[in-house]
Design a protein around this motif. Structure first.
Motif, PDB file in Angstrom:
ATOM      1  N   GLY A  83      47.272  52.466  63.789  1.00  0.00           N
ATOM      2  CA  GLY A  83      48.478  51.929  64.418  1.00  0.00           C
ATOM      3  C   GLY A  83      49.622  51.872  63.441  1.00  0.00           C
ATOM      4  N   GLY A  84      50.532  50.936  63.686  1.00  0.00           N
ATOM      5  CA  GLY A  84      51.666  50.742  62.782  1.00  0.00           C
ATOM      6  C   GLY A  84      52.859  51.647  63.060  1.00  0.00           C
ATOM      7  N   THR A  85      52.663  52.622  63.950  1.00  0.00           N
ATOM      8  CA  THR A  85      53.763  53.488  64.399  1.00  0.00           C
ATOM      9  C   THR A  85      53.546  53.696  65.899  1.00  0.00           C
ATOM     10  OG1 THR A  85      52.480  55.529  64.120  1.00  0.00           O
ATOM     11  CG2 THR A  85      53.779  54.810  62.218  1.00  0.00           C
ATOM     12  N   ARG A  86      54.549  54.261  66.568  1.00  0.00           N
ATOM     13  CA  ARG A  86      54.391  54.530  68.007  1.00  0.00           C
ATOM     14  C   ARG A  86      53.228  55.506  68.231  1.00  0.00           C
ATOM     15  NH1 ARG A  86      56.879  54.602  72.922  1.00  0.00           N
ATOM     16  NH2 ARG A  86      56.392  56.523  74.031  1.00  0.00           N
ATOM     17  N   VAL A  87      53.206  56.562  67.411  1.00  0.00           N
ATOM     18  CA  VAL A  87      52.134  57.568  67.540  1.00  0.00           C
ATOM     19  C   VAL A  87      50.781  56.910  67.238  1.00  0.00           C
ATOM     20  CG1 VAL A  87      51.196  59.689  66.516  1.00  0.00           C
ATOM     21  CG2 VAL A  87      53.648  59.502  66.947  1.00  0.00           C
ATOM     22  N   GLY A  88      50.738  56.146  66.146  1.00  0.00           N
ATOM     23  CA  GLY A  88      49.484  55.511  65.727  1.00  0.00           C
ATOM     24  C   GLY A  88      48.978  54.486  66.733  1.00  0.00           C
ATOM     25  N   ASP A  89      49.906  53.766  67.369  1.00  0.00           N
ATOM     26  CA  ASP A  89      49.477  52.777  68.366  1.00  0.00           C
ATOM     27  C   ASP A  89      48.825  53.473  69.561  1.00  0.00           C
ATOM     28  OD1 ASP A  89      50.247  50.594  66.871  1.00  0.00           O
ATOM     29  OD2 ASP A  89      52.240  50.459  67.778  1.00  0.00           O
ATOM     30  N   THR A 142      36.874  60.520  63.302  1.00  0.00           N
ATOM     31  CA  THR A 142      37.379  60.581  61.925  1.00  0.00           C
ATOM     32  C   THR A 142      38.780  61.184  61.888  1.00  0.00           C
ATOM     33  OG1 THR A 142      35.119  60.887  61.147  1.00  0.00           O
ATOM     34  CG2 THR A 142      36.865  61.488  59.611  1.00  0.00           C
ATOM     35  N   LEU A 143      38.954  62.289  62.632  1.00  0.00           N
ATOM     36  CA  LEU A 143      40.263  62.957  62.612  1.00  0.00           C
ATOM     37  C   LEU A 143      41.343  62.089  63.251  1.00  0.00           C
ATOM     38  CD1 LEU A 143      39.066  66.588  63.409  1.00  0.00           C
ATOM     39  CD2 LEU A 143      40.038  65.783  61.244  1.00  0.00           C
ATOM     40  N   LEU A 144      40.967  61.328  64.281  1.00  0.00           N
ATOM     41  CA  LEU A 144      41.973  60.457  64.912  1.00  0.00           C
ATOM     42  C   LEU A 144      42.402  59.329  63.969  1.00  0.00           C
ATOM     43  CD1 LEU A 144      40.702  60.205  68.618  1.00  0.00           C
ATOM     44  CD2 LEU A 144      42.729  61.406  67.767  1.00  0.00           C
ATOM     45  N   TYR A 145      41.440  58.722  63.254  1.00  0.00           N
ATOM     46  CA  TYR A 145      41.826  57.690  62.275  1.00  0.00           C
ATOM     47  C   TYR A 145      42.737  58.296  61.210  1.00  0.00           C
ATOM     48  CZ  TYR A 145      38.776  54.019  64.100  1.00  0.00           C
ATOM     49  OH  TYR A 145      38.206  53.057  64.904  1.00  0.00           O
ATOM     50  N   MET A 146      42.407  59.525  60.782  1.00  0.00           N
ATOM     51  CA  MET A 146      43.225  60.189  59.764  1.00  0.00           C
ATOM     52  C   MET A 146      44.602  60.538  60.302  1.00  0.00           C
ATOM     53  SD  MET A 146      41.918  60.486  56.812  1.00  0.00           S
ATOM     54  CE  MET A 146      40.287  60.250  56.108  1.00  0.00           C
ATOM     55  N   ALA A 147      44.659  60.932  61.567  1.00  0.00           N
ATOM     56  CA  ALA A 147      45.951  61.300  62.163  1.00  0.00           C
ATOM     57  C   ALA A 147      46.872  60.077  62.200  1.00  0.00           C
ATOM     58  CB  ALA A 147      45.726  61.851  63.570  1.00  0.00           C
ATOM     59  N   SER A 148      46.327  58.950  62.601  1.00  0.00           N
ATOM     60  CA  SER A 148      47.112  57.713  62.623  1.00  0.00           C
ATOM     61  C   SER A 148      47.602  57.372  61.219  1.00  0.00           C
ATOM     62  CB  SER A 148      46.246  56.578  63.185  1.00  0.00           C
ATOM     63  OG  SER A 148      46.877  55.335  62.978  1.00  0.00           O
ATOM     64  N   ARG A 149      46.715  57.552  60.247  1.00  0.00           N
ATOM     65  CA  ARG A 149      47.040  57.252  58.831  1.00  0.00           C
ATOM     66  C   ARG A 149      48.156  58.182  58.315  1.00  0.00           C
ATOM     67  NH1 ARG A 149      41.867  57.259  56.877  1.00  0.00           N
ATOM     68  NH2 ARG A 149      41.939  55.121  57.612  1.00  0.00           N
ATOM     69  N   ALA A 150      48.051  59.477  58.629  1.00  0.00           N
ATOM     70  CA  ALA A 150      49.056  60.435  58.147  1.00  0.00           C
ATOM     71  C   ALA A 150      50.443  60.047  58.657  1.00  0.00           C
ATOM     72  CB  ALA A 150      48.687  61.842  58.621  1.00  0.00           C
ATOM     73  N   GLN A 151      50.500  59.658  59.942  1.00  0.00           N
ATOM     74  CA  GLN A 151      51.782  59.261  60.538  1.00  0.00           C
ATOM     75  C   GLN A 151      52.309  57.977  59.882  1.00  0.00           C
ATOM     76  OE1 GLN A 151      53.349  61.132  62.819  1.00  0.00           O
ATOM     77  NE2 GLN A 151      55.085  59.708  62.872  1.00  0.00           N
ATOM     78  N   LEU A 152      51.406  57.022  59.679  1.00  0.00           N
ATOM     79  CA  LEU A 152      51.800  55.727  59.092  1.00  0.00           C
ATOM     80  C   LEU A 152      52.323  55.903  57.668  1.00  0.00           C
ATOM     81  CD1 LEU A 152      51.747  52.588  59.487  1.00  0.00           C
ATOM     82  CD2 LEU A 152      49.522  52.612  58.363  1.00  0.00           C
ATOM     83  N   VAL A 153      51.637  56.758  56.904  1.00  0.00           N
ATOM     84  CA  VAL A 153      52.046  56.951  55.506  1.00  0.00           C
ATOM     85  C   VAL A 153      53.450  57.554  55.454  1.00  0.00           C
ATOM     86  CG1 VAL A 153      51.590  58.316  53.422  1.00  0.00           C
ATOM     87  CG2 VAL A 153      49.738  57.045  54.509  1.00  0.00           C
ATOM     88  N   GLN A 154      53.662  58.624  56.220  1.00  0.00           N
ATOM     89  CA  GLN A 154      54.975  59.301  56.139  1.00  0.00           C
ATOM     90  C   GLN A 154      56.098  58.483  56.739  1.00  0.00           C
ATOM     91  OE1 GLN A 154      56.120  63.135  57.152  1.00  0.00           O
ATOM     92  NE2 GLN A 154      54.503  64.180  56.027  1.00  0.00           N
ATOM     93  N   GLU A 155      55.791  57.852  57.897  1.00  0.00           N
ATOM     94  CA  GLU A 155      56.870  57.172  58.621  1.00  0.00           C
ATOM     95  C   GLU A 155      57.174  55.793  58.055  1.00  0.00           C
ATOM     96  OE1 GLU A 155      56.294  57.308  62.944  1.00  0.00           O
ATOM     97  OE2 GLU A 155      57.564  55.528  63.139  1.00  0.00           O
ATOM     98  N   VAL A 156      56.148  55.109  57.554  1.00  0.00           N
ATOM     99  CA  VAL A 156      56.312  53.685  57.204  1.00  0.00           C
ATOM    100  C   VAL A 156      56.025  53.384  55.729  1.00  0.00           C
ATOM    101  CG1 VAL A 156      55.384  51.378  57.679  1.00  0.00           C
ATOM    102  CG2 VAL A 156      55.764  52.960  59.568  1.00  0.00           C
ATOM    103  N   ILE A 157      54.848  53.779  55.264  1.00  0.00           N
ATOM    104  CA  ILE A 157      54.414  53.286  53.945  1.00  0.00           C
ATOM    105  C   ILE A 157      55.193  53.942  52.805  1.00  0.00           C
ATOM    106  CG2 ILE A 157      52.465  53.095  52.331  1.00  0.00           C
ATOM    107  CD1 ILE A 157      50.643  52.601  54.700  1.00  0.00           C
ATOM    108  N   ALA A 158      55.250  55.265  52.783  1.00  0.00           N
ATOM    109  CA  ALA A 158      55.914  55.946  51.648  1.00  0.00           C
ATOM    110  C   ALA A 158      57.375  55.506  51.486  1.00  0.00           C
ATOM    111  CB  ALA A 158      55.791  57.457  51.799  1.00  0.00           C
ATOM    112  N   PRO A 159      58.164  55.456  52.568  1.00  0.00           N
ATOM    113  CA  PRO A 159      59.561  55.034  52.387  1.00  0.00           C
ATOM    114  C   PRO A 159      59.689  53.603  51.855  1.00  0.00           C
ATOM    115  CG  PRO A 159      59.215  55.902  54.618  1.00  0.00           C
ATOM    116  CD  PRO A 159      57.882  55.865  53.961  1.00  0.00           C
TER     117      PRO A 159
END
Ligand code: TMP
Length: 208
Positions: A42-48, A68-85
């Motif tokens: 979660g943590g993003t619209r896509v991740g939610d 596994t891939l779905l958890y990773m997909a949510s994580r990839a979106q969260l990292v780029q959209e929220v965490i890294a910035p």
């Protein structure tokens, strides 16, 4: 190079992460830190959206690889959209779960190859690593009782006791192999919320 600090909380079902992450944020804010709380999946619209699919009881046929891939997909979106910035801006990011959850649940729990999980994890996280990860280790049955006492069990909580036992063993193995970053905080059934908060604060003060 990011200037911020990523701190993650981990644990089995019903270990109290969500309550503790809020208390931790309040504690850090009082110390004048700029803090942002988020969670996985979660943590993003896509991740939610992905979270809903992952936890939906109707998705009984979901395979371990798909999961596994779905958890990773949510994580990839969260990292780029929220965490890294936010790390770039110098904030402290507190994340409710991280890659370690995929290693513990899908790797140790469901038997998916841990090396493969780590290799796709590198891509999903963009190489970002938590400075500190806190594993709240509460006795298994008590955790499951707490998690399902006020609501119907979701697709992950419904998995059997043997699965959840392997998940906790997985977290303990990570704590042994990555002891500098991954701290196991042992929680007694009788521990109050403030008691657990104090135990977490001790670990946090080492890295501040
Ligand atoms: P939560 O209870 O912390 O909100 O997490 C939702 C569920 O997803 C919980 O049962 C743990 C599970 N999970 C995994 O199985 N793998 C993962 O990578 C993550 C982040 C969570």
């Amino acid at each position: 190079m990011s200037r911020g600090l990523l701190i993650t909380l981990e644990g089995g079902e019903g270990c109290g992460k969500s309550t503790q992450i809020r208390l931790l944020a309040a504690f850090l804010k009082k110390k004048g830190k700029s803090v942002f709380i988020t969670r996985e999946p979660g943590g993003t619209r896509v991740g939610d959206g992905i979270r809903k699919v992952l936890l939906d009881n109707k998705n009984k046929k979901m395979t371990g690889i798909c999961e596994t891939l779905l958890y990773m997909a949510s994580r990839a979106q969260l990292v780029q959209e929220v965490i890294a910035p936010r790390l770039k801006k110098g904030q402290i990011v507190l994340c409710d779960r991280w890659m370690d959850a995929t290693v513990a649940y899908q790797g140790y729990g469901a038997g998916i190859d841990v090396r493969w999980i780590r290799s796709i994890g590198d891509k999903a996280t963009g190489g970002i690593r938590p400075r500190l990860s806190i594993f709240l280790d509460l006795p298994l049955k008590e955790g499951l009782r707490r998690a399902t006492s006020h609501k119907k069990a979701d697709r992950m909580e419904q998995k059997n006791l043997a699965f959840h036992k392997k998940v906790l063993e997985g977290y303990r193995a990570i704590a042994r192999s990555d002891a500098r970053r991954f701290k196991r905080v042992s929680i007694q059934i009788s521990d109050s919320v403030p008691t657990v908060h104090d135990k977490i604060k001790k670990e946090i003060l080492h890295v501040l």
